[in-house]
Design an enzyme around this catalytic site. Structure first.
Site, PDB file in Angstrom:
ATOM      1  N   TYR A   1     -10.042 -44.029  56.602  1.00 55.22           N
ATOM      2  CA  TYR A   1     -10.689 -44.927  56.060  1.00 55.22           C
ATOM      3  C   TYR A   1     -10.098 -46.299  56.195  1.00 55.22           C
ATOM      4  O   TYR A   1      -8.798 -46.239  56.032  1.00 55.22           O
ATOM      5  CB  TYR A   1     -11.183 -44.780  54.519  1.00 55.22           C
ATOM      6  CG  TYR A   1     -12.671 -43.852  54.499  1.00 55.22           C
ATOM      7  CD1 TYR A   1     -13.760 -44.327  54.508  1.00 55.22           C
ATOM      8  CD2 TYR A   1     -12.253 -42.510  54.210  1.00 55.22           C
ATOM      9  CE1 TYR A   1     -14.783 -43.539  54.110  1.00 55.22           C
ATOM     10  CE2 TYR A   1     -13.393 -41.499  54.040  1.00 55.22           C
ATOM     11  CZ  TYR A   1     -14.890 -42.135  54.041  1.00 55.22           C
ATOM     12  OH  TYR A   1     -15.743 -41.428  53.800  1.00 55.22           O
TER      13      TYR A   1
ATOM     14  N   ASP B   1     -21.133 -43.933  50.422  1.00 53.79           N
ATOM     15  CA  ASP B   1     -21.863 -44.481  49.418  1.00 53.79           C
ATOM     16  C   ASP B   1     -22.775 -45.629  49.855  1.00 53.79           C
ATOM     17  O   ASP B   1     -22.704 -46.130  50.967  1.00 53.79           O
ATOM     18  CB  ASP B   1     -20.793 -44.946  48.263  1.00 53.79           C
ATOM     19  CG  ASP B   1     -19.963 -43.808  47.586  1.00 53.79           C
ATOM     20  OD1 ASP B   1     -20.639 -42.748  47.767  1.00 53.79           O
ATOM     21  OD2 ASP B   1     -18.932 -44.242  47.085  1.00 53.79           O
TER      22      ASP B   1
END
Length: 273
Positions: A120, A65
């Site tokens: 992540y 994003d």
């Protein structure tokens, strides 16, 4: 260096890249916005590595994003000049994108589908109130769950995902969430981070978290800010060959880090009496 398959036909290459996401409108190509993929395509075209993104089948291993960073993102493209691509790409990229390794891959290679898992890290901006509670709650995410309440679900996407590993780690760099899975949904890691922070603050209970993980909720978890999220690793069995990051580019990144650290100190001082 691995044997070069040749200069006359199209060769498929994979590159391991990193980037600072702050100045990008996400990683995925958008014709009217600055994106990671858009900058890579422009750099490749300037260097004569590709003619256009579609013919070269430019692809990334995952979409990040706006504002999200990457230490290890995988880029794949097809080119008739692999030597030039390996040699020139880093120099053509802007200061906030860099290449750290390359590999020859089969023509059918997809960086999105032909990887085993992704990791992540989410760095919390301040020390959470109750790290032990966060660790207990994090264990609830391991395994297969319905992440309907923890993600923005695109049409046709299943909300079912499997978390292979998750941990809350406290060290000299602060407190972070580290999570590994084969694939993730849009905003999923940021929503997991936000829910664990709510657990720490006592505004979400374990019972409510379990209900959310069954896909039942009135209001979805709102994602944590993107600034702390890093695509840390994409796991593959590729035979990587290292590409050193130039001293100039590394120096610019370190200088920017120092400037941001100073800015944070100045901001905090403005609130003192």
């Amino acid at each position: 260096m691995a044997e070069d398959p040749g200069q006359t036909s199209q060769v498929r290459l994979a590159f391991r890249i990193g980037y600072i996401g702050s100045s990008f409108f996400g990683s995925q190509y958008q014709p009217d916005q600055r994106t990671v993929e858009g900058e890579i395509v422009a750099a490749c075209m300037r260097a004569g590595i590709i003619q256009n993104r579609n013919e070269a089948r430019v692809a990334l291993s995952g979409r990040t994003d706006r504002g999200v960073h990457a230490r290890c993102q995988i880029l794949a493209l097809s080119t008739s000049v692999p030597d030039r691509a390996i040699r020139a790409l880093n120099g053509q990229l802007p200061p906030d994108i860099w290449v750290t390794a390359w590999a020859f891959v089969p023509d059918s290679f997809s960086p999105r589908h032909d990887v085993t898992s992704r990791t992540y890290r989410y760095y919390f901006s301040r020390p959470p109130q109750n790290v032990p509670a966060m660790r207990d709650a994090a264990a609830e995410f391991v395994g297969k769950h319905n992440f309907q309440c923890f993600a923005r679900i695109e049409p046709g996407k299943s909300p079912i995902r499997t978390i292979d590993g998750i941990a809350i780690i406290l060290d000299e760099n602060g407190c972070r969430l580290e999570v590994t899975a084969q694939s993730f949904l849009w905003h999923m890691v940021r929503c997991i981070a936000a829910s664990l922070l709510q657990i720490s603050e006592g505004t979400l209970t374990i019972e409510e978290l379990r209900r959310y993980l069954s896909g039942v909720c009135t209001n979805k978890i709102k994602p944590a800010p993107p600034d702390g999220l890093i695509l840390w690793d994409v796991h593959t069995d590729l035979d990587w060959h290292r590409i050193p990051v130039s001293g100039l580019k590394a120096g610019r990144i370190r200088k920017q880090s120092e400037e941001l650290h100073l800015l944070g100190t100045v901001y905090s001082l403005l609130l003192t009496d």
